[in-house]
Design an enzyme around this catalytic site. Sequence first.
Site, PDB file in Angstrom:
ATOM      1  CE  LYS A  68      -4.581   0.845   0.475  1.00  5.23           C
ATOM      2  NZ  LYS A  68      -5.565   0.348  -0.359  1.00  5.23           N
ATOM      3  CB  THR A  80      -3.076  -3.190  -0.430  1.00  2.00           C
ATOM      4  OG1 THR A  80      -4.575  -2.752  -0.991  1.00  2.00           O
ATOM      5  CG2 THR A  80      -2.431  -4.006  -1.394  1.00  2.00           C
ATOM      6  CG  HIS A  83      25.773  26.768 -11.930  1.00  2.00           C
ATOM      7  ND1 HIS A  83      26.680  26.759 -11.350  1.00  2.00           N
ATOM      8  CD2 HIS A  83      25.246  25.765 -12.400  1.00  2.00           C
ATOM      9  CE1 HIS A  83      27.457  25.453 -11.549  1.00  2.00           C
ATOM     10  NE2 HIS A  83      26.432  24.979 -12.204  1.00  2.00           N
TER      11      HIS A  83
END
Length: 300
Positions: A14, A59, A255
């Site tokens: 899950k 699940t 940068h």
Amino acid sequence: MEEGFDWVARGYGKDNVKLLYIRREGRVHSIKEYEIKTQLTLNTDKDYLLGDNSDVIATDSQKNTVYILAKRHGVVSPEDFALLLCSHFLLKYPQLTKAQVNVEEYPWQREVMDGRAHNHAFKFSPEYHHTCSVSQERDHEPLVSTGLQGLRLLKTTQSAFVNFVSDEFRSLPDMKDRVFSTEISAAWQYNKSTGVDFGKIWLLVLKTIKDKFAGPAEMGIFSPSVQNTVYLVQKTVLMEVPEVSQIQVTMPNKHYYPVDLSKFEGMENIENNEVFLPVDKPAGNITGTLGRTNLIKAKL
């Protein structure tokens, strides 16, 4: 399995299980918010090959296990909770050969009002994210790794990059003093899963990253390259935290280039060290994984 085929990996679970846990100690409350992923592997593949679901733990049951264990045992750290989940799945379901749990902690901080920590109010502060992964095979010790993501740092001096390869493709000049900015991610593995203060170590790694990037408040610390900063962080963590077996640090360059103002009238001979253009793409990406010598040799 039919002839000519073999599993490389398989499992099910899950994803994106959301959990908010509130610890109430009188009027003072504390919170932990997690996003959790569970992954289980069965000792048979009949669910894949034959569509036989008789050994499958739904699940939905995995999701509900998260909430029930949180209620029964509380929540201390992502690592401790992931270890608890893995252990529970393997003890409760004998048809499992492996359990893996990944946890991401949401970055909430206690609010401060008029200089005092608030008893029950918090602010979302996404400066960085705490992640972890615990994987455990039956009859084996769990493997615990922890991560730190999204830590954006910048310093305006005490950084350089000079004497690198000069060939016909190079356009970047030597930079003896530059802006150094990065968005740091780190991941480290533990050599044991018990008797470890995961929260304390996570904070220590965070502090080490900041120390080796920024340095002391007055003078800072000089960085001759991003590579050197990466190494200083890793070496310090391994020296100070014996529970860590290896650590990966990644520092992409964000940068900031000085804007060329010389073409404008009256600014031809004026040096510009104040106005910069942020350029985050493309970006250099520096990474490395440093481990202990005895562990590296053992893998060869």
